[in-house]
Design a protein around this motif. Structure first.
Motif, PDB file in Angstrom:
ATOM      1  N   THR A 169       1.068  -0.804  -0.200  1.00  0.00           N
ATOM      2  CA  THR A 169       0.191   0.559   0.007  1.00  0.00           C
ATOM      3  C   THR A 169       0.534   1.044  -0.003  1.00  0.00           C
ATOM      4  OG1 THR A 169      -1.919  -1.214   1.420  1.00  0.00           O
ATOM      5  CG2 THR A 169      -1.823   0.815   1.066  1.00  0.00           C
ATOM      6  N   LEU A 170       1.673   1.153   1.254  1.00  0.00           N
ATOM      7  CA  LEU A 170       3.360   2.510   0.713  1.00  0.00           C
ATOM      8  C   LEU A 170       3.165   2.917  -0.425  1.00  0.00           C
ATOM      9  CD1 LEU A 170       3.943   4.262   2.909  1.00  0.00           C
ATOM     10  CD2 LEU A 170       5.202   2.679   3.789  1.00  0.00           C
TER      11      LEU A 170
ATOM     12  N   LEU B 237      10.847   0.612  -4.756  1.00  0.00           N
ATOM     13  CA  LEU B 237      11.262  -1.407  -4.651  1.00  0.00           C
ATOM     14  C   LEU B 237      10.873  -1.179  -2.720  1.00  0.00           C
ATOM     15  CD1 LEU B 237      13.522   0.109  -5.944  1.00  0.00           C
ATOM     16  CD2 LEU B 237      13.652  -2.178  -6.324  1.00  0.00           C
ATOM     17  N   ASP B 238       9.971  -2.339  -3.378  1.00  0.00           N
ATOM     18  CA  ASP B 238       9.883  -2.568  -1.611  1.00  0.00           C
ATOM     19  C   ASP B 238       9.680  -4.417  -1.208  1.00  0.00           C
ATOM     20  OD1 ASP B 238       6.640  -2.685  -3.186  1.00  0.00           O
ATOM     21  OD2 ASP B 238       6.552  -4.680  -1.723  1.00  0.00           O
ATOM     22  N   GLY B 239      10.706  -4.639  -0.650  1.00  0.00           N
ATOM     23  CA  GLY B 239      10.765  -6.035  -0.343  1.00  0.00           C
ATOM     24  C   GLY B 239      11.333  -6.504   0.763  1.00  0.00           C
ATOM     25  N   ARG B 240      12.420  -7.246   1.514  1.00  0.00           N
ATOM     26  CA  ARG B 240      12.777  -7.810   2.368  1.00  0.00           C
ATOM     27  C   ARG B 240      14.570  -6.785   2.786  1.00  0.00           C
ATOM     28  NH1 ARG B 240       9.089  -9.171   1.853  1.00  0.00           N
ATOM     29  NH2 ARG B 240       8.242 -10.852   2.704  1.00  0.00           N
ATOM     30  N   ASP B 241      15.308  -6.695   1.247  1.00  0.00           N
ATOM     31  CA  ASP B 241      16.688  -6.646   1.733  1.00  0.00           C
ATOM     32  C   ASP B 241      17.238  -5.226   0.704  1.00  0.00           C
ATOM     33  OD1 ASP B 241      16.238  -7.550  -1.268  1.00  0.00           O
ATOM     34  OD2 ASP B 241      17.958  -8.058  -1.415  1.00  0.00           O
ATOM     35  N   ILE B 242      16.142  -4.726   0.762  1.00  0.00           N
ATOM     36  CA  ILE B 242      16.142  -3.288  -0.519  1.00  0.00           C
ATOM     37  C   ILE B 242      17.216  -2.095   0.072  1.00  0.00           C
ATOM     38  CG2 ILE B 242      15.719  -1.733  -2.303  1.00  0.00           C
ATOM     39  CD1 ILE B 242      14.370  -4.494  -2.695  1.00  0.00           C
ATOM     40  N   GLY B 243      16.554  -1.829   1.154  1.00  0.00           N
ATOM     41  CA  GLY B 243      18.011  -0.317   1.824  1.00  0.00           C
ATOM     42  C   GLY B 243      19.556  -1.263   1.884  1.00  0.00           C
TER      43      GLY B 243
ATOM     44  N   ILE C 199      -3.234   3.208   8.029  1.00  0.00           N
ATOM     45  CA  ILE C 199      -2.395   2.580   6.618  1.00  0.00           C
ATOM     46  C   ILE C 199      -1.857   4.055   6.056  1.00  0.00           C
ATOM     47  CG2 ILE C 199      -3.398   1.993   5.022  1.00  0.00           C
ATOM     48  CD1 ILE C 199       0.136   0.909   5.421  1.00  0.00           C
ATOM     49  N   GLU C 200      -3.000   5.359   6.033  1.00  0.00           N
ATOM     50  CA  GLU C 200      -3.129   6.666   5.750  1.00  0.00           C
ATOM     51  C   GLU C 200      -1.991   7.180   6.602  1.00  0.00           C
ATOM     52  OE1 GLU C 200      -5.973   4.555   6.842  1.00  0.00           O
ATOM     53  OE2 GLU C 200      -6.653   4.094   4.779  1.00  0.00           O
ATOM     54  N   THR C 201      -2.083   7.147   7.674  1.00  0.00           N
ATOM     55  CA  THR C 201      -0.951   7.764   8.620  1.00  0.00           C
ATOM     56  C   THR C 201       0.363   7.799   8.002  1.00  0.00           C
ATOM     57  OG1 THR C 201      -2.976   7.834  10.921  1.00  0.00           O
ATOM     58  CG2 THR C 201      -0.483   8.871  10.882  1.00  0.00           C
ATOM     59  N   VAL C 202       0.409   5.946   8.316  1.00  0.00           N
ATOM     60  CA  VAL C 202       1.776   6.046   7.859  1.00  0.00           C
ATOM     61  C   VAL C 202       2.716   6.763   6.042  1.00  0.00           C
ATOM     62  CG1 VAL C 202       3.651   3.805   7.505  1.00  0.00           C
ATOM     63  CG2 VAL C 202       1.927   3.820   9.409  1.00  0.00           C
ATOM     64  N   VAL C 203       1.285   5.965   5.357  1.00  0.00           N
ATOM     65  CA  VAL C 203       1.498   6.898   4.026  1.00  0.00           C
ATOM     66  C   VAL C 203       2.035   8.432   4.224  1.00  0.00           C
ATOM     67  CG1 VAL C 203       0.140   7.904   1.395  1.00  0.00           C
ATOM     68  CG2 VAL C 203       0.061   4.979   2.607  1.00  0.00           C
ATOM     69  N   GLY C 204       1.081   9.041   5.279  1.00  0.00           N
ATOM     70  CA  GLY C 204       1.234  10.305   5.590  1.00  0.00           C
ATOM     71  C   GLY C 204       2.717  10.782   6.017  1.00  0.00           C
ATOM     72  N   GLN C 205       3.582  10.039   6.519  1.00  0.00           N
ATOM     73  CA  GLN C 205       4.914  10.110   7.425  1.00  0.00           C
ATOM     74  C   GLN C 205       5.869  10.011   6.606  1.00  0.00           C
ATOM     75  OE1 GLN C 205       4.925   7.848  10.601  1.00  0.00           O
ATOM     76  NE2 GLN C 205       4.108   9.480  11.853  1.00  0.00           N
ATOM     77  N   ALA C 206       5.337   8.627   5.464  1.00  0.00           N
ATOM     78  CA  ALA C 206       5.863   8.647   4.551  1.00  0.00           C
ATOM     79  C   ALA C 206       6.307   9.443   3.637  1.00  0.00           C
ATOM     80  CB  ALA C 206       6.199   6.761   4.177  1.00  0.00           C
TER      81      ALA C 206
END
Ligand code: DC
Length: 200
Positions: free
Chosen positions: A17-18, A105-111, A181-188
């Motif tokens: 979602t993010l 990119l979303d995943g487990r080891d991207i960063g 999730i909307e709050t987290v999206v806003g933070q991101a």
């Protein structure tokens, strides 16, 4: 402009979602890297050799509802522990991350492994119970079984030797256990907007 947003975290933490919200807001290309492992897992379930399946992966292999099931997630988590499979998928992900125009990119080891130079690193997490409940709302069935699957996948993804699930030292941790999730999206979006200003 080269600008990478790396979003890592365990299953059902809200990464998808993010990532979609970030891609839409900034016009970045989005790669759900879990789909790569899900597609390899599906091919292996069909009899393919894991590394060969990873090397031969095509865009058309990433489509289809069959990749969204709990079973596909478990199969993905198993092939994702094989170093040969991970190595076969690295270059494609790196190229995607550093493409012109921005990428998320979303995943487990991207960063940590794929793009340690990412301009923004987010680690999205939530308790296993909260994540299992969310996944159960999507897939139905027995919630206790969904929780057991989440815990099993967490243990495998965090415990493997090669590129285990972990927050990069410089990642911002976003916990979606109690925040919607909307709050987290806003933070991101706020974090990314600030970083974009710095890099311009
Ligand atoms: O994000 P997802 O649930 O679709 O991922 C499925 C599995 O793929 C996950 O349990 C572990 C693996 N995976 C990985 O090892 N590295 C990634 N970058 C993405 C997914």
């Amino acid at each position: 402009m080269i600008f990478t947003v790396a979003i890592d975290g365990p299953a059902a933490a809200g990464k998808g979602t993010l990532s979609r919200a970030v891609a839409e807001r900034f016009g970045f290309a989005h790669l759900d890297t879990g789909l790569l492992y899900r597609a390899v897992g599906a091919k292996v379930a069909g009899g393919a050799e894991p590394e060969a399946a990873a090397l031969a992966l095509q865009p058309a292999d990433l489509a289809g509802d069959h990749l969204r099931t709990l079973e596909a997630g478990q199969a993905a988590s198993k092939v994702a522990a094989l170093p040969g499979v991970r190595a076969a998928l690295v270059q494609f992900q790196r190229n995607f991350a550093r493409r012109e125009g921005g990428a998320v990119l979303d995943g487990r080891d991207i960063g940590t492994v794929i793009c340690p130079e990412a301009e923004v690193k987010l680690f999205v997490t939530a308790t296993p119970e909260v994540r299992a409940h969310r996944r159960w709302l999507e897939v139905g069935g027995d919630e206790a079984r969904v929780l057991a699957e989440v815990r099993e996948r967490d243990a495998r993804d965090m415990g493997r030797a090669d590129a285990p699930l972990a927050a990069a030292a410089d990642a911002v941790v976003l916990d979606t256990s109690t925040l919607d999730i909307e709050t987290v999206v806003g933070q991101a979006l706020g974090i990314i907007t600030a970083r974009l200003r710095e890099t311009r």
